[in-house]
Motif scaffolding. Structure first.
Motif, PDB file in Angstrom:
ATOM      1  N   UNK A 176       0.823  -1.228   0.000  1.00  0.00           N
ATOM      2  CA  UNK A 176       0.000   0.000   0.000  1.00  0.00           C
ATOM      3  C   UNK A 176       0.854   1.275   0.000  1.00  0.00           C
ATOM      4  N   UNK A 177       2.173   1.128   0.202  1.00  0.00           N
ATOM      5  CA  UNK A 177       3.021   2.323   0.314  1.00  0.00           C
ATOM      6  C   UNK A 177       3.204   3.012  -1.045  1.00  0.00           C
ATOM      7  N   UNK A 178       3.410   4.319  -0.999  1.00  0.00           N
ATOM      8  CA  UNK A 178       3.689   5.059  -2.237  1.00  0.00           C
ATOM      9  C   UNK A 178       5.139   4.869  -2.649  1.00  0.00           C
ATOM     10  N   UNK A 179       6.014   4.824  -1.653  1.00  0.00           N
ATOM     11  CA  UNK A 179       7.435   4.621  -1.932  1.00  0.00           C
ATOM     12  C   UNK A 179       7.977   3.576  -0.953  1.00  0.00           C
ATOM     13  N   UNK A 180       8.738   2.617  -1.489  1.00  0.00           N
ATOM     14  CA  UNK A 180       9.376   1.595  -0.654  1.00  0.00           C
ATOM     15  C   UNK A 180      10.858   1.632  -0.990  1.00  0.00           C
ATOM     16  N   UNK A 181      11.712   1.614   0.015  1.00  0.00           N
ATOM     17  CA  UNK A 181      13.128   1.678  -0.319  1.00  0.00           C
ATOM     18  C   UNK A 181      14.037   1.483   0.874  1.00  0.00           C
ATOM     19  N   UNK A 182      15.342   1.705   0.652  1.00  0.00           N
ATOM     20  CA  UNK A 182      16.302   1.637   1.755  1.00  0.00           C
ATOM     21  C   UNK A 182      16.316   2.981   2.480  1.00  0.00           C
ATOM     22  N   UNK A 183      17.094   3.089   3.537  1.00  0.00           N
ATOM     23  CA  UNK A 183      17.032   4.307   4.360  1.00  0.00           C
ATOM     24  C   UNK A 183      17.441   5.561   3.589  1.00  0.00           C
ATOM     25  N   UNK A 184      18.418   5.416   2.705  1.00  0.00           N
ATOM     26  CA  UNK A 184      18.853   6.594   1.955  1.00  0.00           C
ATOM     27  C   UNK A 184      17.757   7.058   0.987  1.00  0.00           C
ATOM     28  N   UNK A 185      17.216   6.106   0.253  1.00  0.00           N
ATOM     29  CA  UNK A 185      16.158   6.423  -0.701  1.00  0.00           C
ATOM     30  C   UNK A 185      14.967   7.075   0.018  1.00  0.00           C
ATOM     31  N   UNK A 186      14.602   6.524   1.172  1.00  0.00           N
ATOM     32  CA  UNK A 186      13.432   7.054   1.887  1.00  0.00           C
ATOM     33  C   UNK A 186      13.685   8.468   2.403  1.00  0.00           C
ATOM     34  N   UNK A 187      14.926   8.740   2.796  1.00  0.00           N
ATOM     35  CA  UNK A 187      15.212  10.102   3.281  1.00  0.00           C
ATOM     36  C   UNK A 187      15.135  11.109   2.130  1.00  0.00           C
ATOM     37  N   UNK A 188      15.448  10.646   0.915  1.00  0.00           N
ATOM     38  CA  UNK A 188      15.304  11.527  -0.261  1.00  0.00           C
ATOM     39  C   UNK A 188      13.833  11.660  -0.639  1.00  0.00           C
ATOM     40  N   UNK A 189      13.110  10.536  -0.586  1.00  0.00           N
ATOM     41  CA  UNK A 189      11.684  10.549  -0.959  1.00  0.00           C
ATOM     42  C   UNK A 189      10.909  11.498  -0.046  1.00  0.00           C
ATOM     43  N   UNK A 190      11.281  11.548   1.226  1.00  0.00           N
ATOM     44  CA  UNK A 190      10.580  12.423   2.185  1.00  0.00           C
ATOM     45  C   UNK A 190      10.718  13.881   1.760  1.00  0.00           C
ATOM     46  N   UNK A 191      11.862  14.222   1.185  1.00  0.00           N
ATOM     47  CA  UNK A 191      12.117  15.593   0.756  1.00  0.00           C
ATOM     48  C   UNK A 191      11.463  15.880  -0.597  1.00  0.00           C
ATOM     49  N   UNK A 192      11.520  14.898  -1.477  1.00  0.00           N
ATOM     50  CA  UNK A 192      11.025  15.131  -2.843  1.00  0.00           C
ATOM     51  C   UNK A 192       9.507  15.084  -2.982  1.00  0.00           C
ATOM     52  N   UNK A 193       8.823  14.450  -2.035  1.00  0.00           N
ATOM     53  CA  UNK A 193       7.366  14.325  -2.194  1.00  0.00           C
ATOM     54  C   UNK A 193       6.691  15.683  -1.973  1.00  0.00           C
ATOM     55  N   UNK A 194       5.545  15.861  -2.592  1.00  0.00           N
ATOM     56  CA  UNK A 194       4.877  17.168  -2.506  1.00  0.00           C
ATOM     57  C   UNK A 194       3.801  17.192  -1.407  1.00  0.00           C
ATOM     58  N   UNK A 195       3.419  16.027  -0.887  1.00  0.00           N
ATOM     59  CA  UNK A 195       2.367  15.970   0.147  1.00  0.00           C
ATOM     60  C   UNK A 195       2.831  16.689   1.422  1.00  0.00           C
ATOM     61  N   UNK A 196       1.858  17.222   2.140  1.00  0.00           N
ATOM     62  CA  UNK A 196       2.180  17.961   3.376  1.00  0.00           C
ATOM     63  C   UNK A 196       2.425  17.026   4.557  1.00  0.00           C
ATOM     64  N   UNK A 197       1.882  15.807   4.455  1.00  0.00           N
ATOM     65  CA  UNK A 197       1.970  14.861   5.573  1.00  0.00           C
ATOM     66  C   UNK A 197       2.622  13.554   5.132  1.00  0.00           C
ATOM     67  N   UNK A 198       3.519  13.056   6.011  1.00  0.00           N
ATOM     68  CA  UNK A 198       4.212  11.798   5.708  1.00  0.00           C
ATOM     69  C   UNK A 198       3.817  10.768   6.763  1.00  0.00           C
ATOM     70  N   UNK A 199       3.450   9.584   6.309  1.00  0.00           N
ATOM     71  CA  UNK A 199       3.219   8.482   7.251  1.00  0.00           C
ATOM     72  C   UNK A 199       4.338   7.480   7.029  1.00  0.00           C
ATOM     73  N   UNK A 200       5.153   7.291   8.072  1.00  0.00           N
ATOM     74  CA  UNK A 200       6.325   6.439   7.950  1.00  0.00           C
ATOM     75  C   UNK A 200       6.050   5.036   8.452  1.00  0.00           C
ATOM     76  N   UNK A 201       6.231   4.047   7.583  1.00  0.00           N
ATOM     77  CA  UNK A 201       6.127   2.651   7.975  1.00  0.00           C
ATOM     78  C   UNK A 201       7.560   2.116   8.039  1.00  0.00           C
ATOM     79  N   UNK A 202       8.151   2.280   9.180  1.00  0.00           N
ATOM     80  CA  UNK A 202       9.541   1.896   9.391  1.00  0.00           C
ATOM     81  C   UNK A 202       9.835   2.143  10.854  1.00  0.00           C
ATOM     82  N   UNK A 203      11.114   2.281  11.184  1.00  0.00           N
ATOM     83  CA  UNK A 203      11.451   2.541  12.592  1.00  0.00           C
ATOM     84  C   UNK A 203      11.686   4.034  12.822  1.00  0.00           C
TER      85      UNK A 203
END
Ligand code: 13P
Ligand code: SF4
Length: 303
Positions: A33-60
């Motif tokens: 169901x996730x919009x983006x799935x990746x390793x920690x580096x990819x996810x830290x970039x995805x958090x910055x690049x996404x345009x949504x105002x809210x992030x729901x993190x499925x990780x630690x």
């Protein structure tokens, strides 16, 4: 039931302007169901690049914290606040201060698997996908690598020109995978290549055919013409491996290669956060400002 949950999640996600980011180690249905799935580096970039105002993190937690530190204007929520990486806490501020006083020409290199507070005392962050490149480019001779000793030693071998000081942190999940387990599995599947995460012990790494981040392991398995692979990392990665590599077979070395924190995340919890907006990551401005520097530096050097 699952389909009703998924439909509600999709609806709320859209209505409330959320993006769902997920690590490879979480349960399959969450990765789905996730919009983006990746390793920690990819996810830290995805958090910055996404345009949504809210992030729901499925990780630690360190992953959600890093997303918040890099994007303080966005609201970041954890699917489960108790999902925390034990290694992130395996170094303390006093120890860092002590090492800083003992060495001139020192860089504190901090694995992203660390608390926000630890990042505020660090010069640069790294992930397993970019650590070698980043350490090579630092001008300092002495490298204090925190918190993971296994990743630190793996990098040190590839950057012999630097003097490393190690910390004794480790990942309890990867530490459970022993060289004996790997040898036993290799005997059962002699044609399989051994692919390991650098959080594994030196003994396991020394008998591995490939060592890399979660996304590195997936890429290697996808591109290599071998048909069988022994996987030395958390078993959530099998979902992506199987989806990406039809006709290839993957073996675990033990029955329970499981990160209990990553597995806390369920569809019910995702829906609950989207409904009630609980589990928000809140960090004070001072922490955000200081922890942002090493994270930004990582992005700058790694790009
Ligand atoms: P990756 O950055 O390789 O996805 O690793 C994160 C992690 O927690 C490994 O245990
Ligand atoms: Fe932390 Fe290990 Fe779980 Fe990764 S697998 S999040 S390092 S405990």
């Amino acid at each position: 039931m699952t389909n009703i949950l998924i439909d509600k999640i999709k609806e709320l996600k859209k209505d409330k302007n959320f993006v769902i980011l997920s690590h490879f180690y979480v349960n399959d249905e969450i990765q789905e169901i996730a919009d983006f799935v990746g390793d920690s580096y990819y996810l830290s970039k995805a958090a910055t690049n996404c345009t949504e105002k809210n992030i729901l993190f499925c990780g630690v937690r360190f992953m959600g914290e890093s997303a918040k530190i890099l994007n303080p204007e966005k609201r970041v929520f954890m699917a489960d606040m108790n999902a925390d990486c034990p290694m992130a806490h395996m170094v303390d501020v006093e120890k860092i201060k002590e090492v800083k006083e003992s060495y001139d020409d020192l860089a504190v290199v901090c694995y992203i698997n660390s608390t926000a507070l630890i990042k505020t005392y660090s010069d640069v962050c790294v992930t397993s996908a970019n650590a070698v490149k980043i350490v090579k480019e630092l001008k300092e001779k002495n490298i204090y690598f925190i918190p993971d000793s296994n990743l630190g030693k793996f990098i040190a071998k590839q950057v012999p020109e630097k003097n490393f000081i190690f910390n004794d942190g480790y990942c309890p999940v990867h530490a459970e995978i022993t060289a004996e387990d790997v040898i036993k599995t290799k005997k059962a599947y002699p044609n399989a290549l051994v692919l390991s995460h650098p959080e594994c012990t030196e003994e396991v790494l020394s008998i591995s055919d490939y060592i890399g981040s979660t996304s590195g392991i997936i890429k290697f398995a996808k591109e290599h013409n071998n048909k069988e692979f022994i996987i030395c990392t958390e078993n959530g990665i099998f979902y992506e491996l199987k989806n990406n590599c039809p006709g290839k077979t993957f073996f675990e070395v033990k029955e329970k290669q499981i990160c209990p924190d990553m597995k806390l995340i369920t569809l019910e919890k995702v829906l609950d956060v989207l409904t009630n907006l609980n589990n928000e990551i809140i960090l004070d401005n001072e922490t955000i400002k200081a922890a942002k520097k090493p994270l930004l530096r990582m992005h700058e050097i790694a790009k």
